[in-house]
Design a protein around this motif. Structure first.
Motif, mmCIF file in Angstrom:
data_model
loop_
_atom_site.group_PDB
_atom_site.id
_atom_site.type_symbol
_atom_site.label_atom_id
_atom_site.label_comp_id
_atom_site.label_asym_id
_atom_site.label_seq_id
_atom_site.Cartn_x
_atom_site.Cartn_y
_atom_site.Cartn_z
ATOM 1 N N LEU B 212 0.912 -1.356 -0.221
ATOM 2 C CA LEU B 212 -0.308 0.020 0.016
ATOM 3 C C LEU B 212 0.642 1.090 -0.027
ATOM 4 C CD1 LEU B 212 -3.177 -0.287 2.481
ATOM 5 C CD2 LEU B 212 -3.481 0.150 -0.759
ATOM 6 N N THR B 213 1.828 1.461 1.222
ATOM 7 C CA THR B 213 2.677 2.571 1.040
ATOM 8 C C THR B 213 3.453 2.482 -0.661
ATOM 9 O OG1 THR B 213 3.412 1.756 3.355
ATOM 10 C CG2 THR B 213 4.297 3.681 2.189
ATOM 11 N N ALA B 216 1.168 3.893 -2.865
ATOM 12 C CA ALA B 216 0.818 5.247 -2.169
ATOM 13 C C ALA B 216 1.840 6.452 -2.813
ATOM 14 C CB ALA B 216 0.534 5.614 -0.994
ATOM 15 N N ASN B 219 1.629 7.397 -6.235
ATOM 16 C CA ASN B 219 0.916 7.860 -7.191
ATOM 17 C C ASN B 219 1.209 9.077 -6.452
ATOM 18 O OD1 ASN B 219 -1.638 6.862 -8.165
ATOM 19 N ND2 ASN B 219 -1.678 4.983 -6.906
ATOM 20 N N GLY B 220 2.064 9.466 -5.462
ATOM 21 C CA GLY B 220 2.062 10.885 -4.893
ATOM 22 C C GLY B 220 3.318 11.450 -5.761
#
Lengths: 243, 234
Positions: B212-213, B216, B219-220
């Motif tokens: 997940l990290t 994220a 995408n960040g």
């Protein structure tokens, strides 16, 4: 008018019964004309007359539906080098400088000469201060000057300009018109479209008047403005609605 | 305290203590997905650009095919690659089945259509704007490809990240062709499936947190790149 210092350019462009039909609509109707000499040619006419289309056919961006567009060869036996400046300048998503070095790269300029030449052109068009800014965030006037600088670097024998000033303020219009005169003085043939009568009076040596996709008049600018031969041209010059 | 809460704490501890077994799995996942996306980019970026530029009979069919393949179920991709690489298959002699290479191949098959289809869309749009100018400059279609890919670079980063998201998140294809062999072909997604089935929730959750990290962060990064480009290039 005819300036005797200019090299006589023997680059006739001949259009023979050229028509352009799009979705059943005849946008240009059997246009025949011959462009030679080295005066500045202004293509005039109301919106939708086919000015842009005619230039695109001459420049080779579009193929005519019927008829032929024929360029005489230049001294090297090739069609003359041409460039076109559009109403809305198309600039790459790069810096102003990179837009110029890119064009030089395409025409085969050795890598080491590209930057010095690009800087020269930026200087010539008063753009050195914005050399490293992304081209697409420049003002409309700066963008059009950059497009002219790019055309300048290509050393065209013929330069087409499609209503290059229609979206600009007076100062930017003056800069573009000065550049056009400059190109012409260097021996570049100018073919420009405009619906601005005053601009045409300032720049034109020769006028091609289009109406509804038809060639109505093709005459020296003096004659066209002082004694137009058709009622439509007369109305256009008098600022009456002709469409 | 419920078991899952307990598992969550143990999972966090595993991640924070950089448990070697977990690190190995994460590294292999990244290696496989990065390699797959890299190979897919080398093929799909020029291919997508070419599809945008050239008109030929059957082009529409190919465009629709690539669009459809964006939704290719990973297990089907895995099965296809499995059949190709298995001993009896046409590529069996290379002995790639149940190796990380096989997993790379499977992920390339999954990612290639995504990058091709999205690249075609982006390049088509950009070329619509550039076409007259590039024609005026006398550029051949072949020479337009690098120009258009470079000028579409910020949009294409998002496209590539979409491909990476697909590669790192899928489980079906790598499970079939990799076999989830401990220490050899075990990646984050297959490990999560296995550990959950075994009831080892901490490791599964730990891997889930890492995955997940990662998504994220990716995408960040895409967001920051996109915003910067919009501000700088207009």
């Amino acid at each position: 008018m005819n300036d005797m210092r200019l090299p006589i350019s023997l680059l006739p462009l001949e259009l023979n019964e050229v028509s352009f039909v799009h979705r059943g609509q005849t946008l240009l109707d059997r246009i025949s004309l011959r462009l030679e000499g080295h005066g500045k040619i202004l293509i005039m006419g109301p919106n939708g007359a086919g000015k842009s289309l005619l230039m695109r056919l001459c420049h080779g961006l579009l193929k005519p539906t019927n008829g032929q567009v024929h360029w005489a060869s230049n001294a090297n036996g090739k069609p003359p080098r041409q460039a076109m400046v559009f109403q809305r300048p198309v600039l790459l998503r790069r810096s102003a400088l990179a837009n110029l070095t890119y064009a030089l790269g395409i025409n085969g300029t050795p890598w080491k000469q590209r930057k010095p030449m690009a800087w020269q052109a930026l200087d010539h068009f008063g753009l050195t201060a914005i050399a490293h800014r992304p081209a697409r965030v420049l003002s409309g006037g700066e963008q059009q000057r950059l497009a002219l600088a790019r055309a300048w670097l290509l050393k065209p024998e013929v330069l087409f300009l499609d209503e290059p000033t229609s979206a600009l303020d007076p100062a930017a219009i003056k800069a573009v018109e000065d550049a056009v005169v400059d190109f012409h003085r260097q021996g570049t043939r100018i073919v420009m479209s405009s619906h601005d009568l005053n601009q045409a009076k300032r720049l034109a040596d020769e006028v091609i008047f289009l109406y509804g996709g038809r060639l109505i008049e093709h005459s020296p600018a003096e004659d066209f403005f002082s004694q137009p031969q058709t009622a439509r041209a007369r109305a256009f010059i008098n600022g009456e609605l002709v469409w | 305290m419920p078991a899952s809460d307990n598992a969550f704490h143990t999972a966090l501890a595993l991640v924070l203590s950089m448990d070697p077994a977990l690190i190995d799995i994460v590294l292999l996942s990244l290696q496989v997905s990065f390699t797959a996306v890299l190979i897919a980019c080398l093929l799909a970026l020029p291919l997508g650009a070419a599809l945008a530029l050239w008109a030929f009979p059957g082009r529409g069919v190919i465009v629709v095919l690539f669009n459809a393949l964006m939704g290719l179920p990973p297990v089907v991709a895995g099965l296809t690659v499995y059949l190709l690489l298995s001993r009896a298959g046409p590529l069996g002699e290379f002995g790639l089945l149940f190796t990380p290479s096989a997993m790379v191949v499977a992920q390339v098959v999954l990612v290639l259509p995504i990058i091709t289809a999205l690249t075609r869309q982006q390049i088509e749009e950009l070329h619509h704007e550039y076409r007259e100018q590039l024609t005026s400059l006398g550029m051949s279609k072949l020479r337009r490809i690098p120009t258009l890919l470079w000028d579409a670079r910020f949009g294409l980063i998002t496209v590539i990240l979409a491909g990476f998201g697909r590669a790192s998140a899928e489980v079906g294809a790598v499970m079939i062709v990799g076999g989830n062999i401990d220490g050899v072909t075990r990646v984050m997604t297959t490990a999560i499936v296995l550990e959950t089935a075994k009831g080892d929730l901490p490791l599964a959750l730990g891997l889930g947190i890492v995955l997940l990290t990662l998504v994220a962060v990716v995408n960040g990064a895409a967001y920051v790149v996109g915003e910067t480009a919009r501000r700088r290039l207009g």
